[in-house]
Write an enzyme that holds these catalytic residues in place. Structure first.
Site, PDB file in Angstrom:
ATOM      1  N   TYR A 145     -17.614  -2.020  24.122  1.00  0.00           N
ATOM      2  CA  TYR A 145     -17.790  -1.791  25.556  1.00  0.00           C
ATOM      3  C   TYR A 145     -19.263  -1.764  25.921  1.00  0.00           C
ATOM      4  O   TYR A 145     -19.691  -2.422  26.886  1.00  0.00           O
ATOM      5  CB  TYR A 145     -17.123  -0.476  25.965  1.00  0.00           C
ATOM      6  CG  TYR A 145     -17.412  -0.072  27.394  1.00  0.00           C
ATOM      7  CD1 TYR A 145     -16.825  -0.757  28.451  1.00  0.00           C
ATOM      8  CD2 TYR A 145     -18.272   0.977  27.684  1.00  0.00           C
ATOM      9  CE1 TYR A 145     -17.090  -0.403  29.767  1.00  0.00           C
ATOM     10  CE2 TYR A 145     -18.548   1.341  28.995  1.00  0.00           C
ATOM     11  CZ  TYR A 145     -17.954   0.644  30.031  1.00  0.00           C
ATOM     12  OH  TYR A 145     -18.223   0.998  31.332  1.00  0.00           O
ATOM     13  N   LYS A 199     -21.610  -4.395  28.369  1.00  0.00           N
ATOM     14  CA  LYS A 199     -22.390  -3.968  29.521  1.00  0.00           C
ATOM     15  C   LYS A 199     -23.860  -4.363  29.373  1.00  0.00           C
ATOM     16  O   LYS A 199     -24.527  -4.684  30.358  1.00  0.00           O
ATOM     17  CB  LYS A 199     -22.240  -2.455  29.726  1.00  0.00           C
ATOM     18  CG  LYS A 199     -20.860  -2.049  30.198  1.00  0.00           C
ATOM     19  CD  LYS A 199     -20.526  -2.733  31.514  1.00  0.00           C
ATOM     20  CE  LYS A 199     -19.113  -2.503  31.991  1.00  0.00           C
ATOM     21  NZ  LYS A 199     -18.822  -3.180  33.264  1.00  0.00           N
ATOM     22  N   THR A 243     -11.690   6.711  38.552  1.00  0.00           N
ATOM     23  CA  THR A 243     -10.814   5.548  38.602  1.00  0.00           C
ATOM     24  C   THR A 243     -10.010   5.460  37.309  1.00  0.00           C
ATOM     25  O   THR A 243     -10.256   6.203  36.355  1.00  0.00           O
ATOM     26  CB  THR A 243     -11.610   4.232  38.761  1.00  0.00           C
ATOM     27  OG1 THR A 243     -12.303   3.948  37.532  1.00  0.00           O
ATOM     28  CG2 THR A 243     -12.607   4.321  39.901  1.00  0.00           C
TER      29      THR A 243
END
Length: 326
Positions: A207, A211, A244
């Protein structure tokens, strides 16, 4: 033994420590409030992952300002519901949903082809969709999921739309590419010889690498556009830690407590969308001012490797090769 610890445990520790730091900063900082933005009548915007969360708030706000918004996402039912909600809130909104699966290069190409057949301009591209800490797996084309969805799918989408973006901008009214990234880029390691994390898989490391790749791409693209004198800018935005569904794959005890933590410390999706909208719409970020890395309404410095021109170029060329664009 040491290599296993380095591969599996260190990325976890580094990411959760960073997350704690970000939460503390958010707790003691005033959230950025988006100033009143100008009308966007006549402009066309694409928002990936605009079905819910930050993307939905971005799409909704731009539609209220008069932009023609195209939401790209995998969830057709959710996308049509998002369109319905936006139209209920703003009767004159011009918003639509088109299927876009960033884990499928064919889907990306079909999305772009369908868009170009309509001969519309494209003034704003928001590369927002993403995955975080998903179980090990591959995209339809065999790429590691974080790298494939967060970075490579968006790279191809942007690359195929570049001509339209360039042609839609003009002096004093540049088109804009906004890449929604994360502070996790700062602890990511760019392994050009193992972009698919085959040697040692860690969802946390994968991850963070995706990014970092987003920022390297965003910075290199902006420099290329400047050198070419094109009326198009590229920037990256860190929305912060936002309440979220992106965090649903967190370590289980944290995930179970997330709802309580989120209410206290996380930003709301609207707060997370504020800097994204500022980067996409603010007149003060016109032209060369539109590049860089933004967080909480301010331009921020990133880690030194992000400015490494050789690393940027190497990733750029590698990405084109992987996509068969060279």
């Amino acid at each position: 033994m040491l290599s296993a610890i380095r591969c599996n445990l260190l990325p976890v520790i580094k990411l959760y420590l960073l997350g704690l730091k970000v939460l503390l900063v958010q707790l003691f900082s005033k959230p950025f409030r988006l100033p009143v933005m100008p009308r966007q009548d006549g402009k066309v915007a694409i928002v990936t992952g605009g079905v819910r969360g930050i993307g939905y708030e971005v799409a909704c706000h731009m539609a209220r300002l008069g932009a023609h918004v195209i939401i790209g996402g995998r969830d057709e039912q959710g996308g049509l519901e998002a369109v319905r909600r936006i139209c209920e809130e703003c009767k004159e909104a011009k918003v639509e949903f088109t299927r876009l699966d960033l884990a499928s290069l064919q889907s990306v190409r079909q999305f772009v082809q369908s868009f170009k057949e309509r001969d519309l301009p494209l003034n704003i591209l928001i590369n927002n969709a993403g995955v975080m800490l998903v179980p090990e797996g591959r995209t339809e084309d065999g790429f590691e999921q974080h790298f494939g969805v967060n970075y490579l799918g968006h790279f191809l989408l942007t690359w195929l739309l570049l001509d339209t973006l360039k042609g839609s901008g003009k002096c004093g009214c540049f088109s804009r590419v906004v890449n929604v990234s994360s502070s996790a880029h700062s602890i990511g390691e760019m392994r050009l010889n193992d972009l698919n994390s085959c040697e040692c898989y860690s969802a946390h490391a994968a991850y963070c690498q995706s990014k970092k790749a987003q920022l390297l791409f965003s910075s290199h693209l902006h420099q290329e556009l400047q050198r070419g004198g094109f009326p198009l800018s590229s920037c990256a935005v860190d929305p912060g830690m936002v309440d979220t569904a992106l965090y649903r794959h967190l370590w289980t005890p944290i995930c179970l407590a997330q709802s309580a933590i989120a209410r206290l410390l996380f930003k709301t999706p609207a707060e997370g969308a504020a800097t994204v909208l500022y980067a996409a719409l603010s007149p003060t970020l016109e032209g060369e001012c539109g590049g860089g890395y933004w967080a909480n309404g301010c331009r921020e410095m990133t880690t030194p490797p992000t400015f490494d021109p050789q690393l940027q170029l190497s990733l750029w060329e590698t990405s084109l090769q992987l996509l068969g664009q060279q």
